[in-house]
Motif scaffolding. Structure first.
Motif, PDB file in Angstrom:
ATOM      1  N   GLU A  34       0.830  -1.210   0.000  1.00 53.61           N
ATOM      2  CA  GLU A  34       0.000   0.000   0.000  1.00 53.61           C
ATOM      3  C   GLU A  34       0.859   1.252   0.000  1.00 53.61           C
ATOM      4  N   GLN A  35       1.944   1.243   0.765  1.00 57.03           N
ATOM      5  CA  GLN A  35       2.859   2.397   0.780  1.00 57.03           C
ATOM      6  C   GLN A  35       3.510   2.586  -0.584  1.00 57.03           C
ATOM      7  N   LEU A  36       3.906   1.487  -1.198  1.00 56.06           N
ATOM      8  CA  LEU A  36       4.514   1.575  -2.527  1.00 56.06           C
ATOM      9  C   LEU A  36       3.503   2.067  -3.563  1.00 56.06           C
ATOM     10  N   GLN A  37       2.241   1.636  -3.412  1.00 61.12           N
ATOM     11  CA  GLN A  37       1.192   2.114  -4.320  1.00 61.12           C
ATOM     12  C   GLN A  37       0.985   3.612  -4.178  1.00 61.12           C
ATOM     13  N   GLU A  38       0.973   4.091  -2.951  1.00 63.35           N
ATOM     14  CA  GLU A  38       0.814   5.531  -2.724  1.00 63.35           C
ATOM     15  C   GLU A  38       1.989   6.306  -3.317  1.00 63.35           C
ATOM     16  N   GLY A  39       3.190   5.791  -3.155  1.00 62.51           N
ATOM     17  CA  GLY A  39       4.363   6.431  -3.748  1.00 62.51           C
ATOM     18  C   GLY A  39       4.280   6.456  -5.261  1.00 62.51           C
ATOM     19  N   LEU A  40       3.817   5.353  -5.833  1.00 67.82           N
ATOM     20  CA  LEU A  40       3.664   5.270  -7.282  1.00 67.82           C
ATOM     21  C   LEU A  40       2.593   6.231  -7.775  1.00 67.82           C
ATOM     22  N   ARG A  41       1.488   6.345  -7.032  1.00 66.63           N
ATOM     23  CA  ARG A  41       0.433   7.293  -7.393  1.00 66.63           C
ATOM     24  C   ARG A  41       0.959   8.729  -7.390  1.00 66.63           C
ATOM     25  N   ALA A  42       1.759   9.050  -6.376  1.00 71.25           N
ATOM     26  CA  ALA A  42       2.331  10.401  -6.298  1.00 71.25           C
ATOM     27  C   ALA A  42       3.268  10.663  -7.469  1.00 71.25           C
ATOM     28  N   LYS A  43       4.072   9.668  -7.828  1.00 76.06           N
ATOM     29  CA  LYS A  43       4.993   9.836  -8.955  1.00 76.06           C
ATOM     30  C   LYS A  43       4.242   9.972 -10.272  1.00 76.06           C
ATOM     31  N   VAL A  44       3.172   9.186 -10.449  1.00 74.65           N
ATOM     32  CA  VAL A  44       2.368   9.274 -11.670  1.00 74.65           C
ATOM     33  C   VAL A  44       1.693  10.634 -11.752  1.00 74.65           C
ATOM     34  N   SER A  45       1.207  11.125 -10.625  1.00 72.19           N
ATOM     35  CA  SER A  45       0.574  12.445 -10.594  1.00 72.19           C
ATOM     36  C   SER A  45       1.570  13.535 -10.959  1.00 72.19           C
ATOM     37  N   ALA A  46       2.776  13.446 -10.417  1.00 72.72           N
ATOM     38  CA  ALA A  46       3.813  14.431 -10.744  1.00 72.72           C
ATOM     39  C   ALA A  46       4.188  14.355 -12.219  1.00 72.72           C
ATOM     40  N   LEU A  47       4.281  13.132 -12.740  1.00 70.42           N
ATOM     41  CA  LEU A  47       4.612  12.947 -14.153  1.00 70.42           C
ATOM     42  C   LEU A  47       3.516  13.501 -15.053  1.00 70.42           C
ATOM     43  N   LYS A  48       2.254  13.293 -14.661  1.00 72.46           N
ATOM     44  CA  LYS A  48       1.130  13.832 -15.432  1.00 72.46           C
ATOM     45  C   LYS A  48       1.181  15.355 -15.450  1.00 72.46           C
ATOM     46  N   SER A  49       1.430  15.950 -14.312  1.00 71.65           N
ATOM     47  CA  SER A  49       1.534  17.412 -14.227  1.00 71.65           C
ATOM     48  C   SER A  49       2.690  17.925 -15.081  1.00 71.65           C
ATOM     49  N   LEU A  50       3.807  17.212 -15.049  1.00 70.17           N
ATOM     50  CA  LEU A  50       4.966  17.612 -15.843  1.00 70.17           C
ATOM     51  C   LEU A  50       4.682  17.516 -17.336  1.00 70.17           C
ATOM     52  N   THR A  51       4.010  16.463 -17.774  1.00 65.26           N
ATOM     53  CA  THR A  51       3.705  16.327 -19.199  1.00 65.26           C
ATOM     54  C   THR A  51       2.711  17.386 -19.650  1.00 65.26           C
ATOM     55  N   ILE A  52       1.777  17.767 -18.806  1.00 67.13           N
ATOM     56  CA  ILE A  52       0.850  18.850 -19.152  1.00 67.13           C
ATOM     57  C   ILE A  52       1.616  20.156 -19.305  1.00 67.13           C
ATOM     58  N   ASP A  53       2.557  20.417 -18.400  1.00 69.50           N
ATOM     59  CA  ASP A  53       3.377  21.636 -18.502  1.00 69.50           C
ATOM     60  C   ASP A  53       4.232  21.622 -19.766  1.00 69.50           C
ATOM     61  N   ILE A  54       4.782  20.469 -20.109  1.00 70.29           N
ATOM     62  CA  ILE A  54       5.591  20.355 -21.329  1.00 70.29           C
ATOM     63  C   ILE A  54       4.727  20.618 -22.552  1.00 70.29           C
ATOM     64  N   GLY A  55       3.508  20.065 -22.562  1.00 66.40           N
ATOM     65  CA  GLY A  55       2.595  20.298 -23.683  1.00 66.40           C
ATOM     66  C   GLY A  55       2.250  21.765 -23.835  1.00 66.40           C
ATOM     67  N   THR A  56       2.004  22.448 -22.732  1.00 65.45           N
ATOM     68  CA  THR A  56       1.709  23.884 -22.773  1.00 65.45           C
ATOM     69  C   THR A  56       2.902  24.658 -23.324  1.00 65.45           C
ATOM     70  N   GLU A  57       4.091  24.314 -22.874  1.00 69.94           N
ATOM     71  CA  GLU A  57       5.300  25.001 -23.346  1.00 69.94           C
ATOM     72  C   GLU A  57       5.528  24.751 -24.833  1.00 69.94           C
ATOM     73  N   VAL A  58       5.281  23.533 -25.290  1.00 69.77           N
ATOM     74  CA  VAL A  58       5.449  23.217 -26.715  1.00 69.77           C
ATOM     75  C   VAL A  58       4.489  24.038 -27.564  1.00 69.77           C
ATOM     76  N   LYS A  59       3.236  24.161 -27.112  1.00 68.92           N
ATOM     77  CA  LYS A  59       2.263  24.973 -27.850  1.00 68.92           C
ATOM     78  C   LYS A  59       2.707  26.431 -27.911  1.00 68.92           C
ATOM     79  N   TYR A  60       3.215  26.956 -26.804  1.00 70.92           N
ATOM     80  CA  TYR A  60       3.693  28.348 -26.772  1.00 70.92           C
ATOM     81  C   TYR A  60       4.891  28.528 -27.706  1.00 70.92           C
TER      82      TYR A  60
END
Length: 119
Positions: A34-60
């Protein structure tokens, strides 16, 4: 008799009230997963946020490149028309070109003389 005591010690290590089996270590692995799952969820969330930021920067950046492309096209047109005028000027008589060059040199000479004199 010793064997009977061994069985009661094993039963003492098992906790029935909380549903965790201490003797087998099942709850330890479950909690760790369960702890590893929570860590993985946090990493996936951070990665999702990072890819959204990269997409915004690419469009700009793409918009900026399109603007620069249009600016370069307009500058190329202006430069082409200027070169056309210079070619037209060079096709004229050499006396006109010489006269223009002489007037330009005199203008530069007087501007420099006036600038040095004011100092």
């Amino acid at each position: 008799m010793r064997r009977a005591n061994l069985g009661t010690d094993l039963l003492a290590n098992i906790s029935y009230g909380s549903g965790h089996y201490v003797a087998s270590g099942y709850s330890v692995y479950e909690e760790e997963n369960e702890q590893l799952q929570e860590g993985l969820r946090a990493k996936v969330s951070a990665l999702k946020s990072l890819t959204i930021d990269i997409g915004t920067e690419v469009k700009y950046q793409n918009k900026m490149l399109e603007d620069m492309d249009s600016d370069f096209d307009s500058t190329g047109g202006l430069l082409g028309s200027t070169i056309g005028r210079v070619k037209q000027l060079s096709r004229g008589s050499q006396s006109k070109l010489l006269c223009y060059m002489l007037l330009f040199c005199l203008f530069v000479f007087f501007v420099l003389y006036w600038f040095i004199r004011l100092r």
